[in-house]
Scaffold this motif. Structure first.
Motif, short mmCIF file in Angstrom:
data_model
loop_
_atom_site.label_atom_id
_atom_site.label_comp_id
_atom_site.label_asym_id
_atom_site.label_seq_id
_atom_site.Cartn_x
_atom_site.Cartn_y
_atom_site.Cartn_z
N ARG A 1 0.83 -1.21 0.00
CA ARG A 1 0.00 0.00 0.00
C ARG A 1 0.86 1.25 0.00
N ARG A 2 1.91 1.24 0.81
CA ARG A 2 2.80 2.40 0.86
C ARG A 2 3.49 2.62 -0.49
N ILE A 3 3.92 1.53 -1.12
CA ILE A 3 4.58 1.66 -2.42
C ILE A 3 3.61 2.17 -3.47
N LEU A 4 2.36 1.69 -3.41
CA LEU A 4 1.35 2.15 -4.37
C LEU A 4 1.03 3.62 -4.16
N GLN A 5 0.93 4.03 -2.90
CA GLN A 5 0.64 5.44 -2.61
C GLN A 5 1.74 6.35 -3.12
N GLU A 6 2.97 5.86 -3.15
CA GLU A 6 4.12 6.64 -3.62
C GLU A 6 4.36 6.43 -5.12
N ASP A 7 3.45 5.68 -5.75
CA ASP A 7 3.53 5.42 -7.20
C ASP A 7 4.86 4.80 -7.58
N ARG A 8 5.29 3.85 -6.78
CA ARG A 8 6.56 3.17 -7.03
C ARG A 8 6.38 1.69 -7.35
N TYR A 9 5.13 1.25 -7.51
CA TYR A 9 4.90 -0.18 -7.70
C TYR A 9 5.25 -0.60 -9.12
N MET A 10 6.02 -1.66 -9.26
CA MET A 10 6.41 -2.20 -10.56
C MET A 10 5.44 -3.31 -10.94
N MET A 11 4.78 -3.18 -12.08
CA MET A 11 3.74 -4.12 -12.47
C MET A 11 4.30 -5.48 -12.88
N GLY A 12 5.53 -5.53 -13.31
CA GLY A 12 6.10 -6.80 -13.73
C GLY A 12 5.73 -7.15 -15.16
N SER A 13 6.16 -8.33 -15.58
CA SER A 13 5.99 -8.74 -16.99
C SER A 13 4.54 -8.95 -17.37
N HIS A 14 3.69 -9.30 -16.40
CA HIS A 14 2.28 -9.58 -16.73
C HIS A 14 1.45 -8.30 -16.76
N GLY A 15 1.96 -7.20 -16.24
CA GLY A 15 1.25 -5.94 -16.31
C GLY A 15 0.04 -5.85 -15.41
N VAL A 16 0.00 -6.64 -14.34
CA VAL A 16 -1.14 -6.60 -13.42
C VAL A 16 -0.62 -6.62 -11.99
N TYR A 17 -1.48 -6.12 -11.07
CA TYR A 17 -1.17 -6.14 -9.63
C TYR A 17 -2.05 -7.20 -8.95
N HIS A 18 -1.41 -8.12 -8.26
CA HIS A 18 -2.14 -9.16 -7.54
C HIS A 18 -2.24 -8.75 -6.06
N CYS A 19 -3.45 -8.38 -5.65
CA CYS A 19 -3.66 -7.96 -4.26
C CYS A 19 -3.77 -9.18 -3.36
N LEU A 20 -4.73 -10.06 -3.65
CA LEU A 20 -4.83 -11.34 -2.97
C LEU A 20 -4.31 -12.39 -3.94
N ARG A 21 -3.27 -13.09 -3.53
CA ARG A 21 -2.52 -13.88 -4.49
C ARG A 21 -3.07 -15.26 -4.74
#
Length: 400
Positions: A232-252
């Motif tokens: 959450r902190r990384i997302l709030q700071e707009d630092r999250y890297m989406m990775g090769s799949h281009g999606v964010y997995h919240c609940l994995r």
């Protein structure tokens, strides 16, 4: 006054917290509270003995509330309200029908902790009070929304579960060194560790906690909370890297979903207008929507961890109380020995007195050669008096 639905909504919005929350304890207008094993007799100045009875369903614990006595209990539930809420406590019909009366008290705004509960037995007979056979065994808490929230400091002064008020009621220890030591240990425990525990000044989620049925769940919740907080902190700071799949997995995985769904606050949310999204994955353009959802996930986890912590706290409290008040505890054993000694004195003292008086009368009758007719008259008068005296002595000894 808050209805059952209002109470659910209050827990969902965070203005009310009850650990542990059990839905079966909800009534139409309130919440039924339970007791721990702490039962302090005001008249006797002691903890009542916690008896055990083994049945087909398991072990039931209970105390015997003496006649014409008031007993202080503590609630099993940890209750926290904000500044906009207050409450009152009311006796349950099942307790009133036993002959027990609850001495009504109030719940102040901004209160948090376990609560002291006073139960009066105005009858002349002792009454059994079951401690752990059912939930909600003591009284009903009614909550009210204040027209204006309380402001400022010093809203209430009810700190440490009011254990300070118990000290003046403690009985003097018996003239026995071992008993005195145990008695002092009990006093120290009540105003120290126990008082702190009543207000939540302790921790039962640390790594030193012995493994129990909550250990795996607690570890999984802590791990999930740490990951979500970091992300959450990384997302709030707009630092999250989406990775090769281009999606964010919240609940994995399904395991994390199931973990959240089994939490108390998640189930409470599902009964209100609050909607909980179980997010599998999000694309980059949708990441702005995830922050409030993660916040709710963290709130759900926090509520569950605090529930587990408090359940463990109650287990600890009850075990400690049984060390001082259980049937096999040293305090109860020494007190019983003293009680047996007093009962023997009550038995033999009056009886020996009666026998001595009877022997003196017989000796005097023989010494002065009293006629048989006079003896018969004396016996006729003395016999019922002696019988009443013996009966009075025996009844007193039985109660003793």
């Amino acid at each position: 006054m808050l209805s059952r639905d209002d109470l659910i909504n209050a827990i969902a919005d965070g203005s009310l917290k009850i650990y542990p929350f059990e839905e079966e304890n909800l009534t139409g207008i309130g919440y039924n509270l339970s007791t721990t094993y702490f039962a302090f007799s005001i008249n006797r100045g002691i903890l009542l003995t916690v008896h055990q009875q083994t049945t087909n369903e398991g072990v039931n614990r209970y105390v015997i509330i003496p006649g014409n006595d008031t007993v202080l209990f503590f609630s099993k539930e940890y209750v926290e309200v904000d500044r906009s809420m207050a409450g009152t406590f009311h006796a349950k019909v099942s307790r009133v029908c036993q002959g027990l009366g609850h001495i009504s008290t109030t719940l102040d705004p901004a209160w948090k902790g376990q609560m002291i509960i006073s139960i009066n037995n105005p009858t002349a007979k002792a009454i059994r009070f079951d401690l752990d056979t059912n939930s909600g065994n003591i009284m009903t808490m009614l909550l009210h929304k204040l027209d204006t929230a309380v402001t400022g400091d010093h809203i209430h002064n009810n700190n440490q579960g009011r254990c300070d008020l118990l000290l003046e009621h403690f009985a003097k220890p018996l003239p026995n060194k071992e008993y005195q030591n145990k008695h002092l240990q009990l006093e120290s425990f009540v105003i120290g560790e126990f008082a702190d525990s009543l207000n939540g000044y302790d921790e039962f989620l640390n790594s030193g906690q012995s493994a129990d049925k909550y250990t795996q769940k607690a570890c999984q919740l802590i791990e999930l909370k740490e990951r979500l907080t970091k992300e959450r902190r990384i997302l709030q700071e707009d630092r999250y890297m989406m990775g090769s799949h281009g999606v964010y997995h919240c609940l994995r995985n399904e395991s994390e979903k199931e973990l959240l769904q089994n939490c108390t606050l998640f189930q409470i949310y599902s009964k209100t207008h609050e909607s909980i999204r179980l997010i599998d994955e999000l694309k980059k353009e949708d990441l702005y929507t995830v922050d409030p959802v993660i916040e709710k996930y963290i709130n759900i986890i926090d509520y569950e961890l605090k529930t587990i912590n408090h359940i463990r706290r109650i287990i600890w409290q009850n075990k400690k109380i049984e060390q001082f008040a259980g049937e096999a505890s040293p305090l109860v054993r020494l007190r019983q020995q003293e009680s047996d000694r007093i009962r023997l004195l009550k038995f033999w003292g009056p009886l020996l007195g009666v026998l001595i008086v009877a022997a003196i009368v017989i000796f005097l009758l023989w010494k002065f050669n009293v006629s048989s007719n006079a003896c018969s008259v004396i016996a006729t008068i003395a016999a019922p008096i002696l019988a009443l005296a013996v009966q009075f002595w025996y009844d007193g000894w039985k109660k003793g």
